[in-house]
Design an enzyme around this catalytic site. Structure first.
Site, PDB file in Angstrom:
ATOM      1  N   TYR A 114       0.804  -1.221   0.000  1.00 28.36           N
ATOM      2  CA  TYR A 114       0.000   0.000   0.000  1.00 28.36           C
ATOM      3  C   TYR A 114       0.841   1.277   0.000  1.00 28.36           C
ATOM      4  CZ  TYR A 114      -3.474  -3.504   1.130  1.00 28.36           C
ATOM      5  OH  TYR A 114      -4.257  -4.615   1.081  1.00 28.36           O
ATOM      6  N   PRO A 127     -11.179  -1.145  -3.552  1.00 30.53           N
ATOM      7  CA  PRO A 127     -12.334  -1.877  -4.054  1.00 30.53           C
ATOM      8  C   PRO A 127     -13.630  -1.066  -3.946  1.00 30.53           C
ATOM      9  CG  PRO A 127     -11.126  -3.125  -2.381  1.00 30.53           C
ATOM     10  CD  PRO A 127     -10.671  -1.707  -2.305  1.00 30.53           C
ATOM     11  N   HIS A 350      -7.904   0.602   0.908  1.00 33.87           N
ATOM     12  CA  HIS A 350      -7.610  -0.749   1.365  1.00 33.87           C
ATOM     13  C   HIS A 350      -6.562  -0.847   2.490  1.00 33.87           C
ATOM     14  CE1 HIS A 350      -7.568  -5.007   0.981  1.00 33.87           C
ATOM     15  NE2 HIS A 350      -7.897  -5.075  -0.285  1.00 33.87           N
ATOM     16  N   SER A 562     -10.579 -12.654  -5.308  1.00 42.42           N
ATOM     17  CA  SER A 562     -10.787 -12.545  -3.872  1.00 42.42           C
ATOM     18  C   SER A 562     -12.224 -12.932  -3.558  1.00 42.42           C
ATOM     19  CB  SER A 562     -10.546 -11.101  -3.459  1.00 42.42           C
ATOM     20  OG  SER A 562     -10.352 -11.039  -2.091  1.00 42.42           O
TER      21      SER A 562
HETATM   22  N1  COA Z   1     -17.534 -30.947   1.833  1.00 42.43           N
HETATM   23  C1  COA Z   1     -18.629 -30.271   2.237  1.00 42.43           C
HETATM   24  N2  COA Z   1     -18.576 -28.956   2.610  1.00 42.43           N
HETATM   25  C2  COA Z   1     -17.408 -28.310   2.520  1.00 42.43           C
HETATM   26  C3  COA Z   1     -16.229 -28.966   2.085  1.00 42.43           C
HETATM   27  C4  COA Z   1     -16.325 -30.339   1.720  1.00 42.43           C
HETATM   28  N3  COA Z   1     -15.264 -31.030   1.291  1.00 42.43           N
HETATM   29  N4  COA Z   1     -15.212 -28.092   2.114  1.00 42.43           N
HETATM   30  C5  COA Z   1     -15.719 -26.915   2.558  1.00 42.43           C
HETATM   31  N5  COA Z   1     -17.041 -27.062   2.810  1.00 42.43           N
HETATM   32  C6  COA Z   1     -17.968 -26.065   3.347  1.00 42.43           C
HETATM   33  C7  COA Z   1     -17.384 -25.311   4.521  1.00 42.43           C
HETATM   34  O1  COA Z   1     -17.622 -25.993   5.715  1.00 42.43           O
HETATM   35  C8  COA Z   1     -18.117 -23.992   4.440  1.00 42.43           C
HETATM   36  O2  COA Z   1     -19.409 -24.187   4.969  1.00 42.43           O
HETATM   37  P1  COA Z   1     -20.386 -22.957   5.366  1.00 42.43           P
HETATM   38  O3  COA Z   1     -20.996 -22.456   4.117  1.00 42.43           O
HETATM   39  O4  COA Z   1     -21.393 -23.612   6.235  1.00 42.43           O
HETATM   40  O5  COA Z   1     -19.564 -21.957   6.070  1.00 42.43           O
HETATM   41  C9  COA Z   1     -18.269 -23.775   2.956  1.00 42.43           C
HETATM   42  O6  COA Z   1     -18.190 -25.066   2.358  1.00 42.43           O
HETATM   43  C10 COA Z   1     -17.220 -22.869   2.354  1.00 42.43           C
HETATM   44  O7  COA Z   1     -15.929 -23.428   2.497  1.00 42.43           O
HETATM   45  P2  COA Z   1     -14.809 -23.213   1.379  1.00 42.43           P
HETATM   46  O8  COA Z   1     -15.451 -22.898   0.086  1.00 42.43           O
HETATM   47  O9  COA Z   1     -13.879 -24.374   1.416  1.00 42.43           O
HETATM   48  O10 COA Z   1     -14.023 -21.937   1.724  1.00 42.43           O
HETATM   49  P3  COA Z   1     -13.927 -20.990   2.952  1.00 42.43           P
HETATM   50  O11 COA Z   1     -15.250 -20.416   3.298  1.00 42.43           O
HETATM   51  O12 COA Z   1     -13.159 -21.694   3.994  1.00 42.43           O
HETATM   52  O13 COA Z   1     -13.084 -19.804   2.324  1.00 42.43           O
HETATM   53  C11 COA Z   1     -11.112 -18.605   1.791  1.00 42.43           C
HETATM   54  C12 COA Z   1     -11.795 -19.967   1.839  1.00 42.43           C
HETATM   55  C13 COA Z   1      -9.688 -18.809   1.410  1.00 42.43           C
HETATM   56  C14 COA Z   1     -11.796 -17.699   0.780  1.00 42.43           C
HETATM   57  C15 COA Z   1     -11.248 -17.934   3.183  1.00 42.43           C
HETATM   58  O14 COA Z   1     -10.893 -18.767   4.159  1.00 42.43           O
HETATM   59  C16 COA Z   1     -10.501 -16.651   3.320  1.00 42.43           C
HETATM   60  O15 COA Z   1      -9.312 -16.576   3.599  1.00 42.43           O
HETATM   61  N6  COA Z   1     -11.242 -15.563   3.166  1.00 42.43           N
HETATM   62  C17 COA Z   1     -10.727 -14.238   3.282  1.00 42.43           C
HETATM   63  C18 COA Z   1     -10.442 -13.672   1.941  1.00 42.43           C
HETATM   64  C19 COA Z   1     -10.240 -12.184   2.009  1.00 42.43           C
HETATM   65  O16 COA Z   1      -9.640 -11.654   2.917  1.00 42.43           O
HETATM   66  N7  COA Z   1     -10.775 -11.496   0.975  1.00 42.43           N
HETATM   67  C20 COA Z   1     -10.796 -10.090   0.899  1.00 42.43           C
HETATM   68  C21 COA Z   1      -9.589  -9.481   0.328  1.00 42.43           C
HETATM   69  S1  COA Z   1      -9.774  -7.757   0.177  1.00 42.43           S
END
Ligand code: COA
Length: 636
Positions: A114, A127, A350, A562
């Protein structure tokens, strides 16, 4: 934890191409600091220093996915040399740094990502975020909604101050909540070579006002009373009415346009403008404001695009100086944007925070609309009158503003912004077939890109490091080797579903595994950054691993993504990080997947619309493989 020698041996077992092990590692070089698990439960753990061997393993995996066998052989050699001659020294310096800092990465990250960047904030860094459409047309509804959004934001601000926000979690792990405290009253301040950040939370006295922009004019307006309580909607509305009467003509030289300039240029002009005490006071009022409110003029969608696409353009850049870019102050962390047609949103700077805390604020505002929990009337103590924030400008300042207007006009014209909702299924489908929705969607991105361009895209995906004290982000890099194989199989075609199904699972499992590494402080990219910065600090040459063609290719992202989930329909968006890149922000909801895709029109081989089409095809194909592949499997 294995000793460095054991670790290197394990590494060789994974990569049998490596014919010898590092002599330095064999001598038992100092191990890196590990996460302190003895920390009290209330305190988040410190970000661990990643294991060097682990990082090299990741590096080779990612390099192999995008290189030819001949190129990869050369990369292997360089990695071996790096491991022997350079890595241990850099890692012990990193371990030393980690002892001194709460978080060895975050101060570096703030500078590199940044404050030291000299590029304009819109449209790549800052964003845009959009509310669902509100049901109003025209000024009355616009001002009513401006008042409600402002009041809801103050409710949220009070919750932050009182420590009442619900704890954010990743699974069962609590996340660092510090970013919330930095949202309000904060502004980035342009300075030559490196900007500064002025946090509202550090102010001796909490600010009580917002800065309001209309027709390019700026105003100071109270949003909390002397006791720190939110002002009633009536009081906010009265002040907004005053602002409207005082801003019917357009300001031809809105200083806010300078905040869309290159940072050094804006720093120079700001410094010069601020030499006059009255100007300095106005700058201070805007920079200390809790947030800004842009009371925008009309916004028309471009031909072939929808009102939602236009809403995203408004939140990213304001659609140019003839439209609403004159009502932006891009340095402010929280800029609410209030359209005259029911479309509202936010542009956010950001530096202080990632998307999820901002998305929580947006969801909270929508909850207030759903629950109609506004304070309509009430007397307010110690209200300051609305004040114009005019600037006395020289001809040179005016020329600079004209140039800044042309720059934001060019950016607005160049950026293709498409909001796209895939409605056939949401994250419910991947969950039902026991795969991670995020990994499923990332695989669809890789396949869509491969089908359009015939190559694999180095891909950036944000992973949160907020499990750690002061944590920011890591990169869930793609493509991995299994994704590369899957895209290749899809290209060749005519492969049995059962085979495609197996490879799809392998690709998704590899992505999910790396996601876990990234979120647990064992990702690759921030470690590579540390090696680069430490080498520079110590006057050493660029680490050889970063001088490889593999790394140079990896560092050129062609897909920048993202995930920002929300409960309401609140899509976020950002621009691509390179000329030939796609910027994709996505919001997987239970029954729908929302995407905002951006591309630069000056790079004709990328197109947001084409990508959306291929993405739809890819998502449908992945679903078919999951369903049919599972059926064929069960017959075997
Ligand atoms: N079988 C069934 N369900 C599953 C699964 C599987 N094998 N793997 C994951 N799931 C479920 C999870 O339990 C979760 O359930 P929920 O909807 O009840 O919460 C859902 O599916 C989503 O999981 P998943 O898609 O694996 O990803 P996540 O939610 O853990 O997200 C990231 C992953 C990397 C996006 C997240 O952890 C992250 O870091 N987010 C921040 C990003 C950020 O900062 N963005 C902004 C930048 S400006």
């Amino acid at each position: 934890m294995p000793s460095p020698l054991q670790a290197w041996r394990q590494f060789r077992a994974i990569r049998p191409e490596l014919m010898y092990y590092s002599a330095a590692a064999a001598k038992g070089a100092p191990s890196v600091q590990r996460r302190d698990f003895s920390a009290p439960a209330s305190k988040l753990p410190k970000l661990p220093v990643p294991d060097g061997i682990h990082t090299l393993k990741h590096f080779l995996d990612f390099a192999e996915a995008i290189e030819s066998p001949k190129e990869f052989k050369q990369t292997l050699k360089t990695v071996q040399t790096f491991a022997d001659a350079e890595m241990l020294k850099l890692d012990s310096a990193l371990a030393e740094r980690a002892k001194k800092h709460n978080n060895w990465l975050t101060p570096w990250w703030l500078n590199v990502a940044y404050l030291e960047s000299r590029d304009p904030l819109p449209v790549v860094t800052s964003p845009g975020v959009n509310f669902p459409k509100f049901e109003y047309q025209g000024q009355t509804g616009q001002l009513d909604h401006a008042a409600k959004i402002a009041q809801a934001a103050i409710f949220f601000y009070k919750k932050i101050q009182r420590g009442e926000l619900k704890q954010d979690m990743a699974g069962s792990a609590p996340l660092d909540m510090a970013q919330y405290r930095l949202l309000f009253g904060t502004s980035r301040v342009p300075k030559k070579d490196k900007d500064e950040i002025r946090y509202g939370a550090d102010a001796a006295q909490s600010a009580r006002h917002a800065a309001v922009f209309r027709n390019g004019h700026a105003f100071r307006m109270d949003v909390v009373d002397r006791d720190g309580d939110p002002l009633s909607l009536d009081t906010l509305r009265q002040q907004l009415d005053e602002i409207v009467s005082a801003s019917e003509n357009r300001n031809l030289f809105p200083l806010g346009c300078m905040t869309a300039e290159k940072r050094d240029k804006w720093a120079e002009v700001r410094e010069s403008v601020g030499r006059l005490p009255s100007n300095r006071k106005s700058l201070d009022t805007i920079e200390s404001a809790l947030f800004t409110l842009a009371i925008d003029g009309p916004a028309q969608p471009l031909k072939g695009f929808t009102e939602r696409d236009e809403q995203a353009r408004q939140s990213l850049h304001g659609s140019g100086s003839e439209r609403n870019s004159v009502n932006r102050w891009f340095d402010k962390t929280v800029q609410f944007i209030i359209g005259d047609n029911g479309y509202c949103g936010m542009c956010y700077e950001h530096t202080p925070a990632e998307g999820p805390p901002v998305a929580t604020l947006m969801d909270f505002v929508m909850d207030q609309f759903d629950g109609r929990t506004f304070i309509a009337e009430g007397t307010s103590t110690g209200l300051s009158p609305v004040r114009r924030l005019d600037f006395e400008l020289t001809n040179d300042h005016k020329k600079a503003i004209e140039k800044a207007k042309r720059r934001i006009d060019a950016v607005a014209e160049d950026l293709e912004v498409l909001t796209y909702t895939f409605t056939r299924f949401g994250k419910n489908f991947p969950k039902s077939v026991k795969v991670s929705p995020d990994s499923f969607i990332q695989l669809a991105f890789a396949l869509a890109f491969h089908r359009i361009h015939g190559t694999l895209a180095p891909t950036y995906e944000t992973a949160s490091l907020r499990k750690f004290d002061e944590g920011r982000t890591e990169n869930i890099r793609g493509p991995n080797l299994q994704t590369a194989k899957f895209c290749q199989m899809m290209k060749i075609g005519n492969r049995p579903f059962v085979e495609l199904h197996e490879q799809l699972h392998a690709a998704i499992a590899a992505h999910k595994k790396y996601t876990a590494d990234a979120m647990n402080g064992a990702g690759m990219d921030r470690h590579l950054l540390a090696w680069r910065l430490l080498a520079a600090e110590k006057g050493l040459p660029l680490p050889s691993i970063l001088d490889t063609s593999a790394y140079k290719r990896m560092a050129h992202y062609q897909v920048s993504t993202s995930q920002v989930p929300t409960r309401h329909y609140i899509p976020m968006c950002f621009g691509p990080s390179a000329d030939d890149c796609y910027g994709i922000c996505y919001n997987p909801q239970e029954k729908e997947l929302h995407f905002t895709i951006t591309t630069f029109q000056h790079f004709p081989s990328t197109s947001s619309k084409r990508f959306a089409k291929e993405l739809e095809r890819a998502l449908n194909d992945l679903r078919a493989i999951c369903v049919k592949g599972a059926k064929e499997h069960s017959k075997l």
